[in-house]
Design a protein around this motif. Sequence first.
Motif, PDB file in Angstrom:
ATOM      1  N   SER A   1       0.866  -1.172   0.000  1.00  0.00           N
ATOM      2  CA  SER A   1       0.000   0.000   0.000  1.00  0.00           C
ATOM      3  C   SER A   1       0.900   1.218   0.000  1.00  0.00           C
ATOM      4  O   SER A   1       2.119   1.111   0.212  1.00  0.00           O
ATOM      5  CB  SER A   1      -0.937   0.003   1.211  1.00  0.00           C
TER       6      SER A   1
ATOM      7  N   ALA B   1       6.379  -0.230   9.459  1.00  0.00           N
ATOM      8  CA  ALA B   1       5.539  -0.442   8.279  1.00  0.00           C
ATOM      9  C   ALA B   1       6.075   0.254   7.029  1.00  0.00           C
ATOM     10  O   ALA B   1       5.630  -0.033   5.920  1.00  0.00           O
ATOM     11  CB  ALA B   1       4.116   0.039   8.540  1.00  0.00           C
TER      12      ALA B   1
ATOM     13  N   PHE C   1       4.344   1.155   1.996  1.00  0.00           N
ATOM     14  CA  PHE C   1       4.169   0.426   3.247  1.00  0.00           C
ATOM     15  C   PHE C   1       4.211  -1.077   3.005  1.00  0.00           C
ATOM     16  O   PHE C   1       3.764  -1.564   1.957  1.00  0.00           O
ATOM     17  CB  PHE C   1       2.822   0.778   3.884  1.00  0.00           C
ATOM     18  N   SER C   2       4.703  -1.806   4.002  1.00  0.00           N
ATOM     19  CA  SER C   2       4.709  -3.263   3.920  1.00  0.00           C
ATOM     20  C   SER C   2       3.333  -3.852   4.179  1.00  0.00           C
ATOM     21  O   SER C   2       3.039  -4.978   3.782  1.00  0.00           O
ATOM     22  CB  SER C   2       5.720  -3.847   4.918  1.00  0.00           C
ATOM     23  N   GLU C   3       2.461  -3.098   4.846  1.00  0.00           N
ATOM     24  CA  GLU C   3       1.141  -3.606   5.219  1.00  0.00           C
ATOM     25  C   GLU C   3       0.155  -3.469   4.061  1.00  0.00           C
ATOM     26  O   GLU C   3       0.127  -2.441   3.375  1.00  0.00           O
ATOM     27  CB  GLU C   3       0.600  -2.822   6.416  1.00  0.00           C
ATOM     28  N   SER C   4      -0.664  -4.480   3.875  1.00  0.00           N
ATOM     29  CA  SER C   4      -1.699  -4.389   2.858  1.00  0.00           C
ATOM     30  C   SER C   4      -2.771  -3.414   3.300  1.00  0.00           C
ATOM     31  O   SER C   4      -2.865  -3.049   4.474  1.00  0.00           O
ATOM     32  CB  SER C   4      -2.322  -5.766   2.593  1.00  0.00           C
TER      33      SER C   4
ATOM     34  N   SER D   1      -4.889  -4.417   6.287  1.00  0.00           N
ATOM     35  CA  SER D   1      -4.284  -4.602   7.603  1.00  0.00           C
ATOM     36  C   SER D   1      -4.950  -3.666   8.618  1.00  0.00           C
ATOM     37  O   SER D   1      -5.269  -2.517   8.293  1.00  0.00           O
ATOM     38  CB  SER D   1      -2.785  -4.308   7.553  1.00  0.00           C
TER      39      SER D   1
ATOM     40  N   SER E   1      -3.802  -2.076  11.114  1.00  0.00           N
ATOM     41  CA  SER E   1      -2.979  -1.012  11.687  1.00  0.00           C
ATOM     42  C   SER E   1      -3.449   0.364  11.243  1.00  0.00           C
ATOM     43  O   SER E   1      -3.837   0.563  10.098  1.00  0.00           O
ATOM     44  CB  SER E   1      -1.517  -1.201  11.264  1.00  0.00           C
TER      45      SER E   1
ATOM     46  N   GLN F   1      -1.347   2.903  11.305  1.00  0.00           N
ATOM     47  CA  GLN F   1      -0.116   3.658  11.065  1.00  0.00           C
ATOM     48  C   GLN F   1      -0.172   4.466   9.780  1.00  0.00           C
ATOM     49  O   GLN F   1       0.305   5.592   9.725  1.00  0.00           O
ATOM     50  CB  GLN F   1       1.082   2.711  11.015  1.00  0.00           C
ATOM     51  N   ARG F   2      -0.716   3.882   8.723  1.00  0.00           N
ATOM     52  CA  ARG F   2      -0.662   4.543   7.418  1.00  0.00           C
ATOM     53  C   ARG F   2      -1.292   5.935   7.465  1.00  0.00           C
ATOM     54  O   ARG F   2      -0.713   6.903   6.970  1.00  0.00           O
ATOM     55  CB  ARG F   2      -1.374   3.693   6.360  1.00  0.00           C
TER      56      ARG F   2
END
Length: 251
Positions: free
Chosen positions: A134, A165, A208-211, A214, A216, A218-219
């Motif tokens: 993402s 992330a 970001f590493s998160e899809s 996810s 989280s 954080q994004r």
Amino acid sequence: MTSSSLAGAGLLIIWSSISPTEVDEPAFNDWWTNEHLPERLALPSFLRCRRFVDPATSPTATPESKYLVWYEVDDTKALVSPQYMEKLDNPTPRTARFMPLLATLQRCACRVHTSQVRPEFTLSGARGGMVGASMANVSFTPPPDKDACLDGLAVRLMELFAHAAVLAFHVVEQDEETTRAGSQTKSYTGVSQSFQRSGLKCMVLVEFSESIVSPSGQREALKSMVVDWAAAAGSTDVEGNIYGLICAVGR
């Protein structure tokens, strides 16, 4: 300060939206992913393509679905090359069908100012094939001293790597002449478009590493942090969005 996960020194970024009630959205996605991306990658200086979607713009939530695509190229010269311009002036039948159906379209040819990956990947040597699941896209009009703004922002963005992330960030600036040249070709005949997006001159792209699914938060917080940094550097027309990766295709 460049240890890049990008394949080249230039980017073509296109935002578009469609109305799912007026356009066959699965057919639209089939065309862009399975015809348009391979066609572009067949060009000698197009190195990798990525497609993204704004998950907040599902057909049930809004009358429009919003997409972003970026093309990584050797440099911005690839975006006015004879081979590319020939493709733009001779669109395929499905390109000629779908392009005028776009509700909105904005297009931006960019030079890469700074591109940085996490220090761990710089040391590993594995950075070249990295693709985030993402990303945040923050666009802005820089102050008159653009270079000082971008240089300072690039230094500040290194703080993002304190968050697990974040895989990479890229600072890019618009090449207005190159943008305009491509946007005036036959592929864009009858397409509602703007050469600039809310005064767009520059962007920060954070991977970001998160899809996108996810849990989280954080994004969103990190996107807001970048928006604040750009504004504090004297930029105007600052706006940010989060997108989820649909696909990434490279050589």
